[in-house]
Design a protein around this motif. Sequence first.
Motif, PDB file in Angstrom:
ATOM      1  N   GLU A  34      10.322 -10.545 -12.328  1.00 55.96           N
ATOM      2  CA  GLU A  34      11.072  -9.291 -12.448  1.00 55.96           C
ATOM      3  C   GLU A  34      10.574  -8.265 -11.431  1.00 55.96           C
ATOM      4  N   ILE A  35       9.264  -8.197 -11.230  1.00 58.98           N
ATOM      5  CA  ILE A  35       8.695  -7.255 -10.258  1.00 58.98           C
ATOM      6  C   ILE A  35       9.173  -7.597  -8.854  1.00 58.98           C
ATOM      7  N   MET A  36       9.171  -8.893  -8.510  1.00 62.59           N
ATOM      8  CA  MET A  36       9.647  -9.321  -7.194  1.00 62.59           C
ATOM      9  C   MET A  36      11.120  -8.992  -7.014  1.00 62.59           C
ATOM     10  N   ARG A  37      11.915  -9.156  -8.063  1.00 64.70           N
ATOM     11  CA  ARG A  37      13.340  -8.857  -7.979  1.00 64.70           C
ATOM     12  C   ARG A  37      13.562  -7.376  -7.682  1.00 64.70           C
ATOM     13  N   VAL A  38      12.825  -6.517  -8.370  1.00 65.54           N
ATOM     14  CA  VAL A  38      12.955  -5.071  -8.155  1.00 65.54           C
ATOM     15  C   VAL A  38      12.500  -4.714  -6.739  1.00 65.54           C
ATOM     16  N   LEU A  39      11.423  -5.341  -6.256  1.00 62.75           N
ATOM     17  CA  LEU A  39      10.961  -5.066  -4.891  1.00 62.75           C
ATOM     18  C   LEU A  39      12.013  -5.471  -3.861  1.00 62.75           C
ATOM     19  N   LEU A  40      12.663  -6.600  -4.063  1.00 64.80           N
ATOM     20  CA  LEU A  40      13.720  -7.028  -3.143  1.00 64.80           C
ATOM     21  C   LEU A  40      14.903  -6.059  -3.182  1.00 64.80           C
ATOM     22  N   GLU A  41      15.248  -5.560  -4.364  1.00 66.78           N
ATOM     23  CA  GLU A  41      16.322  -4.579  -4.475  1.00 66.78           C
ATOM     24  C   GLU A  41      15.956  -3.286  -3.750  1.00 66.78           C
ATOM     25  N   LEU A  42      14.697  -2.854  -3.912  1.00 63.48           N
ATOM     26  CA  LEU A  42      14.260  -1.627  -3.233  1.00 63.48           C
ATOM     27  C   LEU A  42      14.261  -1.806  -1.720  1.00 63.48           C
ATOM     28  N   GLU A  43      13.917  -3.004  -1.257  1.00 62.46           N
ATOM     29  CA  GLU A  43      13.934  -3.273   0.190  1.00 62.46           C
ATOM     30  C   GLU A  43      15.355  -3.152   0.734  1.00 62.46           C
ATOM     31  N   GLU A  44      16.334  -3.658   0.001  1.00 60.40           N
ATOM     32  CA  GLU A  44      17.720  -3.608   0.459  1.00 60.40           C
ATOM     33  C   GLU A  44      18.291  -2.202   0.421  1.00 60.40           C
ATOM     34  N   SER A  45      17.941  -1.439  -0.616  1.00 63.53           N
ATOM     35  CA  SER A  45      18.597  -0.152  -0.806  1.00 63.53           C
ATOM     36  C   SER A  45      17.873   1.020  -0.140  1.00 63.53           C
ATOM     37  N   GLN A  46      16.553   1.163  -0.354  1.00 60.37           N
ATOM     38  CA  GLN A  46      15.878   2.381   0.076  1.00 60.37           C
ATOM     39  C   GLN A  46      14.794   2.168   1.126  1.00 60.37           C
ATOM     40  N   PHE A  47      14.029   1.117   0.994  1.00 57.01           N
ATOM     41  CA  PHE A  47      12.818   0.965   1.791  1.00 57.01           C
ATOM     42  C   PHE A  47      12.927  -0.246   2.717  1.00 57.01           C
ATOM     43  N   ARG A  48      13.573  -0.065   3.855  1.00 54.09           N
ATOM     44  CA  ARG A  48      13.731  -1.152   4.825  1.00 54.09           C
ATOM     45  C   ARG A  48      12.388  -1.605   5.403  1.00 54.09           C
ATOM     46  N   GLU A  49      11.389  -0.708   5.380  1.00 59.21           N
ATOM     47  CA  GLU A  49      10.065  -1.032   5.940  1.00 59.21           C
ATOM     48  C   GLU A  49       9.354  -2.125   5.154  1.00 59.21           C
ATOM     49  N   LEU A  50       9.781  -2.385   3.931  1.00 61.88           N
ATOM     50  CA  LEU A  50       9.161  -3.426   3.101  1.00 61.88           C
ATOM     51  C   LEU A  50       9.366  -4.823   3.691  1.00 61.88           C
ATOM     52  N   LYS A  51      10.278  -4.948   4.637  1.00 67.12           N
ATOM     53  CA  LYS A  51      10.629  -6.242   5.221  1.00 67.12           C
ATOM     54  C   LYS A  51       9.412  -6.981   5.777  1.00 67.12           C
ATOM     55  N   ASP A  52       8.482  -6.265   6.377  1.00 67.39           N
ATOM     56  CA  ASP A  52       7.323  -6.899   7.013  1.00 67.39           C
ATOM     57  C   ASP A  52       6.095  -6.946   6.106  1.00 67.39           C
ATOM     58  N   SER A  53       6.206  -6.448   4.897  1.00 69.90           N
ATOM     59  CA  SER A  53       5.076  -6.449   3.972  1.00 69.90           C
ATOM     60  C   SER A  53       5.036  -7.764   3.192  1.00 69.90           C
ATOM     61  N   VAL A  54       3.848  -8.069   2.651  1.00 77.09           N
ATOM     62  CA  VAL A  54       3.660  -9.315   1.913  1.00 77.09           C
ATOM     63  C   VAL A  54       3.183  -8.980   0.503  1.00 77.09           C
ATOM     64  N   TYR A  55       3.871  -9.538  -0.495  1.00 78.71           N
ATOM     65  CA  TYR A  55       3.496  -9.397  -1.894  1.00 78.71           C
ATOM     66  C   TYR A  55       2.563 -10.552  -2.241  1.00 78.71           C
ATOM     67  N   HIS A  56       1.390 -10.249  -2.827  1.00 81.98           N
ATOM     68  CA  HIS A  56       0.448 -11.298  -3.204  1.00 81.98           C
ATOM     69  C   HIS A  56       0.452 -11.559  -4.704  1.00 81.98           C
ATOM     70  N   ARG A  57       0.282 -10.504  -5.497  1.00 84.62           N
ATOM     71  CA  ARG A  57       0.269 -10.692  -6.944  1.00 84.62           C
ATOM     72  C   ARG A  57       0.357  -9.344  -7.652  1.00 84.62           C
ATOM     73  N   ALA A  58       0.601  -9.410  -8.947  1.00 86.81           N
ATOM     74  CA  ALA A  58       0.660  -8.207  -9.777  1.00 86.81           C
ATOM     75  C   ALA A  58      -0.222  -8.427 -10.990  1.00 86.81           C
ATOM     76  N   ILE A  59      -0.885  -7.364 -11.406  1.00 86.73           N
ATOM     77  CA  ILE A  59      -1.735  -7.410 -12.586  1.00 86.73           C
ATOM     78  C   ILE A  59      -1.251  -6.309 -13.518  1.00 86.73           C
ATOM     79  N   ARG A  60      -0.855  -6.704 -14.725  1.00 93.72           N
ATOM     80  CA  ARG A  60      -0.388  -5.732 -15.709  1.00 93.72           C
ATOM     81  C   ARG A  60      -1.403  -5.676 -16.839  1.00 93.72           C
TER      82      ARG A  60
END
Length: 169
Positions: A34-60
């Motif tokens: 779910e976190i990855m899905r939201v990040l991909l949505e944010l990349e498409e809509s608001q934050f184009r700079e996320l394209k070159d970033s790398v997601y490693h993991r999330a800790i909740r």
Amino acid sequence: MKIPLDSVCVRSGLLCDRCQGLVDSGDVDSGEVEIMRVLLELEESQFRELKDSVYHRAIRIGHLLVLVVTSGPNMTQSRWVKVSKALQEKLKVKTVRIVEKVNDLKASASQLLSPARVLGVNTLWLPDGTVQYVVRVSKNERRYLPSGTLELERALSKLYSTTVKIRVE
């Protein structure tokens, strides 16, 4: 944003055999999809700079969500703050912290505990041969901690796979 799962699988919610294998083996937590899905949505809509970033993991942990990423060349600290605010709204989480993937505990602790300043990191060598780290924070800065000390200790301990304590002095 580069993610460990296929972007088509994450967007659709139906995982292929490879992605399902990563989730089943524990390399990727099922809540991270779910976190990855939201990040991909944010990349498409608001934050184009996320394209070159790398997601490693999330800790909740409790009300705290810590994302471990590697920044792209166009991502600044102020943009990450805006991304974390957008994630807080979309995921309905109280606190989202984005931490750069580094091998330095003090740098990671400084990013996680910001705006509180880290005085230093002590290494404790215990008699049984294990290592424990103590992150020192001034008692005047305690009110600036983004979450409770127990949540922050557990997050740092998970990040570095060893015991990390936070001492307010």
